[in-house]
Structure formats: C-alpha cells, structure tokens
Design a protein around this motif. Sequence first.
Motif, PDB file in Angstrom:
ATOM      1  N   ARG A 245      40.655  46.457  32.579  1.00 31.40           N
ATOM      2  CA  ARG A 245      39.209  46.576  32.332  1.00 31.40           C
ATOM      3  C   ARG A 245      38.536  47.435  33.388  1.00 31.40           C
ATOM      4  O   ARG A 245      37.466  47.996  33.161  1.00 31.40           O
ATOM      5  N   ASN A 246      39.142  47.525  34.565  1.00 30.65           N
ATOM      6  CA  ASN A 246      38.590  48.342  35.643  1.00 30.65           C
ATOM      7  C   ASN A 246      38.987  49.801  35.405  1.00 30.65           C
ATOM      8  O   ASN A 246      40.093  50.098  34.974  1.00 30.65           O
ATOM      9  N   SER A 247      38.071  50.719  35.676  1.00 29.45           N
ATOM     10  CA  SER A 247      38.383  52.129  35.405  1.00 29.45           C
ATOM     11  C   SER A 247      39.412  52.659  36.396  1.00 29.45           C
ATOM     12  O   SER A 247      39.362  52.353  37.586  1.00 29.45           O
ATOM     13  N   GLY A 248      40.337  53.470  35.900  1.00 31.44           N
ATOM     14  CA  GLY A 248      41.343  54.086  36.758  1.00 31.44           C
ATOM     15  C   GLY A 248      42.472  53.150  37.113  1.00 31.44           C
ATOM     16  O   GLY A 248      42.588  52.041  36.601  1.00 31.44           O
ATOM     17  N   ASN A 249      43.353  53.598  38.003  1.00 24.43           N
ATOM     18  CA  ASN A 249      44.475  52.782  38.454  1.00 24.43           C
ATOM     19  C   ASN A 249      43.959  51.673  39.366  1.00 24.43           C
ATOM     20  O   ASN A 249      43.273  51.938  40.337  1.00 24.43           O
ATOM     21  N   SER A 250      44.298  50.433  39.066  1.00 21.22           N
ATOM     22  CA  SER A 250      43.795  49.347  39.904  1.00 21.22           C
ATOM     23  C   SER A 250      44.738  48.156  39.869  1.00 21.22           C
ATOM     24  O   SER A 250      45.640  48.073  39.030  1.00 21.22           O
ATOM     25  N   ALA A 251      44.508  47.233  40.811  1.00 24.42           N
ATOM     26  CA  ALA A 251      45.325  46.027  40.915  1.00 24.42           C
ATOM     27  C   ALA A 251      44.428  44.816  41.123  1.00 24.42           C
ATOM     28  O   ALA A 251      43.445  44.879  41.863  1.00 24.42           O
ATOM     29  N   TYR A 252      44.782  43.711  40.451  1.00 22.78           N
ATOM     30  CA  TYR A 252      44.086  42.434  40.614  1.00 22.78           C
ATOM     31  C   TYR A 252      45.114  41.349  40.890  1.00 22.78           C
ATOM     32  O   TYR A 252      46.297  41.493  40.529  1.00 22.78           O
ATOM     33  N   LEU A 253      44.655  40.286  41.526  1.00 23.52           N
ATOM     34  CA  LEU A 253      45.537  39.168  41.861  1.00 23.52           C
ATOM     35  C   LEU A 253      44.895  37.857  41.431  1.00 23.52           C
ATOM     36  O   LEU A 253      43.691  37.660  41.583  1.00 23.52           O
ATOM     37  N   ILE A 254      45.713  36.953  40.882  1.00 22.42           N
ATOM     38  CA  ILE A 254      45.288  35.585  40.613  1.00 22.42           C
ATOM     39  C   ILE A 254      46.309  34.675  41.284  1.00 22.42           C
ATOM     40  O   ILE A 254      47.501  34.744  40.989  1.00 22.42           O
ATOM     41  N   ASP A 255      45.821  33.834  42.222  1.00 24.69           N
ATOM     42  CA  ASP A 255      46.753  32.998  42.968  1.00 24.69           C
ATOM     43  C   ASP A 255      46.944  31.630  42.322  1.00 24.69           C
ATOM     44  O   ASP A 255      46.437  31.370  41.220  1.00 24.69           O
ATOM     45  N   ASP A 256      47.667  30.759  43.005  1.00 28.93           N
ATOM     46  CA  ASP A 256      47.996  29.451  42.437  1.00 28.93           C
ATOM     47  C   ASP A 256      46.787  28.524  42.352  1.00 28.93           C
ATOM     48  O   ASP A 256      46.840  27.493  41.689  1.00 28.93           O
ATOM     49  N   GLN A 257      45.683  28.893  43.016  1.00 28.29           N
ATOM     50  CA  GLN A 257      44.449  28.109  42.945  1.00 28.29           C
ATOM     51  C   GLN A 257      43.463  28.707  41.939  1.00 28.29           C
ATOM     52  O   GLN A 257      42.293  28.342  41.926  1.00 28.29           O
ATOM     53  N   MET A 258      43.958  29.628  41.113  1.00 32.89           N
ATOM     54  CA  MET A 258      43.139  30.299  40.098  1.00 32.89           C
ATOM     55  C   MET A 258      41.998  31.108  40.720  1.00 32.89           C
ATOM     56  O   MET A 258      40.915  31.234  40.153  1.00 32.89           O
ATOM     57  N   LYS A 259      42.255  31.665  41.886  1.00 34.83           N
ATOM     58  CA  LYS A 259      41.273  32.528  42.528  1.00 34.83           C
ATOM     59  C   LYS A 259      41.613  33.977  42.226  1.00 34.83           C
ATOM     60  O   LYS A 259      42.769  34.386  42.315  1.00 34.83           O
ATOM     61  N   VAL A 260      40.605  34.751  41.868  1.00 39.23           N
ATOM     62  CA  VAL A 260      40.789  36.164  41.531  1.00 39.23           C
ATOM     63  C   VAL A 260      40.389  37.021  42.716  1.00 39.23           C
ATOM     64  O   VAL A 260      39.342  36.797  43.334  1.00 39.23           O
TER      65      VAL A 260
END
Length: 434
Positions: free
Chosen positions: A313-328
């Motif tokens: 959903r973010n424009s361009g090359n990007s990275a997101y993380l979701i940890d074991d506590q459901m934090k983005v």
Amino acid sequence: MHLSFAVIGPKLLVDDICEVLEEFPHIEATKLIYDSEKHVRDLFQETMEVFDVYFFSGDVPFLITQDLIPTHACSVFIPFDGAELYKVILQIYRHYHFFPIISFDGVPVKNLHEAFDEIEAPNANWYYKNMDGFQNSEELYEHHMALWQEGKAQVVATSIHSVYQRLKANHLPVFFIKSTKQLIRDTIDKALWMAKEQKKQLAQVTVLQFKIEPAVDGKQGREKEKGTFERFQKKITEFSKRLFASTTSADPGEYTLYTTRGIVEKVTKDFKSFPILKNGSGELGTINLGIGMGETVERALYNANRAVDFAIRNSGNSAYLIDDQMKVLGPLGTRNTLDYSLIDEQRGDFVSTSMRKLFSWLQLIQKNEVTTREISVGMNTGERNAARMVQKMKEKGIAEAIGSESMSQRGRPRPIYRIDLQRLAQEVKVRNNS
C-alpha cells in the motif's frame, strides 16, 4: 545456559563483583578495569570481544557508555538501594564514635534525611552534592576538597572511586560508598533474567515475505517480466545468505525467508538498513517486504503476509514489520517510520487502530495542527478516511477547526485542525486497555 559477563568498574568494585560471580558457575566473567570514569569509553573501544551482559559497578560508567553497548547484549548497573548508605554511616560512626560533618555524593537527599532520622540522629550535620547529569570527577573532587579546606566538612563519603582515591592520596578523611554483596547478588539475578529473555527474543522465529511487482510494457512484457523476476531473485538469494535463511517460493515474484529475529536485527542494523530495497529499480518494478515475528512459524508467517500488504500500500519499495505483540513498524529504514498496535483491529475496533497510527504520526512530526490532506499523505491513507478520523475526534472534543489554509494553496482551502495530543493519548490508552 552459559553466559559471558564483562564487569566494568574500578578494581576494588570489579573484584567484589567477580567474587560474588564465582557463585554462578555458568557465568564467565571478564574484568574491564579503569582508573578513572573518563577512561571508560577508551576501555570499551579497545575491547573487541562482544559479551552477553555488560555489568557496571555503578550508574556513572553505565550512562557514559550506553551508545557503545552492542545491540544484542544486555547492560545493567548496580543500583542504589539504601543498604550501602547505612553501611558507610556505620563505618564513620565506628571510626569517630560520633557523627562529624559529612560531605556526601551519590546518595539521594531523601535517603539521607530518612537514614539519619531512622538511626535517631536527626541533628547530624551533612552536605549533599547533586549528581544529576554527572560528567566530571574533577569537579566533584574540587567540591569535596573546598568544603574540607573551608572547615565546613570534616569527612567525605563519596560514591566515585577515582574521587575517593584522590582525596585519600591527599590525606583527607574519606570513606567509599560501595554496594553490599547481597545487592551485587540481586543485580546478577536481574542480569541473568534479562539475558535469558534477550536470548529467547533473539531466537524468535522471523519470516520475511517478499513480493515483486514487475513493470510490464506491451509486446515485450512477458520477457521483461521474466528478466525482472530473475534479477530480483538473485538479490533475494544473496540477501538470504546473509540471513542464514531457508527460502521458499510458491509463485513467481513471491519469496519467503525463514530465519531468527537476532540475525535480522543484526543484518538490518535494528531494522534501519534495507539496501535490497534501495537496489530495486523502478524501471524494472517494485519490491516490497513484510517481516513477521511470532511464537510459532505459522504466526510469524501470518504476520509477515499482513506486513507485506502494508508495504504494498505504501508507494515505492518499502518494508513493514509486525511483531509477536501485533505491533506495526513501518515503513522501515525511513525517517517516517510509524509504530502502532493492531490489537484493537483484531477485536474489530478499526477506528482505534487508525487513531493509534495517527497519534504515532503526530508524535513523529511533532505537530498538532494539520489538515485532512496532510493526514492522508502522512498516514498513506485516503483523504475520506482522514476526514472520518477528524470527524470522530471532533465528536470527542479531541480536534477543533482553527482556520483554513492560505489562499496560495491550489484548489479550495482546507480547514486546519488543532489536535489535543493529551486527550488523543488518553483515548488511545482507554481503548487499548478496554
């Protein structure tokens, strides 16, 4: 579990700590001894070995060196708990058989009042040196020396070993405030717990989900798409070697890597460096990455797939993380990285999730007067959704219109809203705890 401890401090204190550490056979201790606190950073930079735990004799060397502690290590210092104050007071009384005027440092003033009240010596006279932001042992030495030379203080009780040594060398009556062995033992137990939790966290299952979107143009689309997949696959394969990861690919353009949290943190410098994304050429297409963590492989994979959807959903090359506590966290490796929870979304409370993301974004930009357009761009969401969030906040008294954009802006001027960050923080907290 075998652990390596670096014990940092002056020789007298390091020897005390290492004597207690002998009670823990699974700990291997290395002594890092300095003569003065101002040399502690040099001592660190000369030491190439990385330890599981950096164990400091006090808070001063701990605070001076925190930026030098390796990311994957724990650091702890022996705190003040009061017992060392009673110990030094007893030593002084045994020596003089009365209470001389004492110049203290390193002891909270509240504890000094309480200690003398509790031993029924409320009329004892003493001076106190505030140690907040302590940097200069020379200044502390001169403070005690001046009080003694002026006849205001008869005895010094210091918590800084280099100051103790200098005053002693100048034949001043000085006592050293140092930790009891029981406090050292308790701090070792705390360090062990921290190290075990750290190792557990670093060993956590982590899944990286890559999705490639090639740029296709007309007749040569298929051939170009194939070449794009091959080039990106090569980059991902090289990246997986650095992560010591096993790799699978269910469909062209989708690659899944399995590794551990500790390795990913190390390779990406705590999720701040992703050259594999920067190397993706917009002419070839885009490469997006979702990182998921969890107690099980299934949960980590689920979180990785959700995270890569955020990245797409973010424009361009990007990275997101979701940890074991459901934090983005995301987009990673940029100045605009946001940090918010999905827990409320799991409960069906989508408004709360948006509010948490908005609060995180406002904290990041350090601004509380915005338009719906700014919210839309900053949070990578539609302007209608931004308008709905503002409306919800207006209904709760969190936002109010305070004016409009300058007429120099293109199009119809948008209202400017002032967000009450304190009330928004309360709203987020209330919803999170409900």
